[in-house]
Design a protein around this motif. Sequence first.
Motif, short mmCIF file in Angstrom:
data_model
loop_
_atom_site.label_atom_id
_atom_site.label_comp_id
_atom_site.label_asym_id
_atom_site.label_seq_id
_atom_site.Cartn_x
_atom_site.Cartn_y
_atom_site.Cartn_z
N LEU A 154 0.82 -1.21 0.00
CA LEU A 154 0.00 0.00 0.00
C LEU A 154 0.86 1.26 0.00
CD1 LEU A 154 -2.86 -1.08 2.44
CD2 LEU A 154 -2.90 -0.98 -0.05
N LYS A 155 1.98 1.23 0.67
CA LYS A 155 2.89 2.37 0.63
C LYS A 155 3.52 2.50 -0.76
CE LYS A 155 4.21 2.46 5.54
NZ LYS A 155 5.32 2.26 6.50
N ASP A 201 1.78 4.48 -3.58
CA ASP A 201 1.75 5.94 -3.42
C ASP A 201 3.12 6.59 -3.65
OD1 ASP A 201 -0.96 6.25 -2.90
OD2 ASP A 201 -0.72 5.83 -0.76
N LYS A 207 1.89 5.05 -13.17
CA LYS A 207 0.55 5.64 -13.00
C LYS A 207 -0.55 4.79 -13.61
CE LYS A 207 1.91 10.50 -12.56
NZ LYS A 207 3.33 10.20 -12.29
N ARG A 234 -2.24 -0.93 -11.73
CA ARG A 234 -2.94 -1.09 -10.46
C ARG A 234 -2.38 -2.26 -9.66
NH1 ARG A 234 -9.40 -1.03 -11.06
NH2 ARG A 234 -8.97 -2.54 -12.72
N ALA A 294 -7.85 2.00 2.48
CA ALA A 294 -7.25 2.52 1.24
C ALA A 294 -8.16 2.31 0.03
CB ALA A 294 -5.91 1.83 0.99
N ASN A 316 -8.27 4.60 -3.15
CA ASN A 316 -7.09 4.79 -3.99
C ASN A 316 -7.33 4.16 -5.37
OD1 ASN A 316 -4.48 4.70 -5.18
ND2 ASN A 316 -3.53 4.73 -3.16
N ARG A 346 -5.35 3.30 -7.55
CA ARG A 346 -4.33 2.32 -7.93
C ARG A 346 -4.53 0.98 -7.22
NH1 ARG A 346 1.33 5.86 -7.74
NH2 ARG A 346 0.79 7.33 -9.41
N LEU A 347 -5.58 0.85 -6.43
CA LEU A 347 -5.83 -0.38 -5.67
C LEU A 347 -7.16 -0.99 -6.07
CD1 LEU A 347 -5.27 -2.37 -3.28
CD2 LEU A 347 -6.47 -0.72 -1.81
#
Length: 367
Positions: A203-204, A207, A213, A216, A232, A235, A237-238
């Motif tokens: 998860l870190k 970001d 970009k 995912r 999260a 987000n 991206r998740l």
Amino acid sequence: MQRTNGRVAYLSLETPLEGQASHTHVHEIIAGLRDNGWTVELFATSGGGASAGTSFVRRIIEQLSVQRRLAVRLGEFDAIFLRGHFMAWPISRYARFRGMPTVHEINGRPEDVLVTYPALAPMRKVLGAMYRSQFRFASQLITVTDGLGAWAEKFAGHRRVTVIPNGANTMLFRADGPSSAELGRYVVFVGGLVAWHGIQTMLKAIDTEQWPKDVRLVVVGDGIERSRLEAASGNPRLLWLGRRAYSEVPALLRGAIASLCTIEDPDGRSATGVAPLKLFEAMACGTAVIVSDLPFQANLVREQRAGVVIPAEDPAALAQAVADLATDPDAQRSMGERGAAYVRENASWQRRADDTGRVIVQAIGHA
């Protein structure tokens, strides 16, 4: 291939829930043993563990009940195969009293249970004694890595130890087949959401500036770390898919840029090596893997050139590895091909069941 007409009771006090590695390991080994002529009956809890939200007291009661059912029928079997658990102490002692051969499968050291159940920390010495008693008097022990095997020999005080790593169902997990192209570009994590699987690191990583970009992070699984994913969920991206049927996982793996095995090393619990199921299944699907630098999995990936090895608990390194693979489809493909060939030739569940059967034969022969 080892064929026999032996009768084995398989005891699992960790509830085998579909979508978790324990379920796969239990049922694949049982299927392989049966294919080789063994008669195998599963004695398992059904109430679930910490991830299912059942109380600790309820789990203890069910674990004792399952052992009682097995004890009543002990004479029907030639051996007991036990998936290592501190609460298997009663049946282990009773089997020794009755002269019944036991084979214990060890997937970690006693202190590992404290990662999931920190409230048991005051009982550390008691838990260690319960494990040591079981392993000391076992007919045979099976571990998944060489490092864990060396630890088991020292801990149990004998050398009746065989190393049999995890594997993959190579009929289901294979490079050819459909993929989840509708998910776009992604990397995937498949497994239990437990404290040492690196969920927080992933998860870190999404970001960081290094993370691509247009890629995912897709997470497949459930467990006690689900709250981090829920927090999260906004987000972009998740994508958390929760548990998925075993049959759905290969397509998710085949469609990924890479599969993540970012296991961590809390309190040195992984120092004896890790051989995660997800590693073999991803490799079998021809998917490049990104693994943390821990014994066994890192060694295997380096030797087979099947992926990228990064430091454990390093979000920036994880993001950079994803970025590098995302821009190099030729590297992805080559790594995947080498990984698939290795698993196909060396790490099918049938091969693991053959090896397990030989250990059970040894246990029965020396009873």
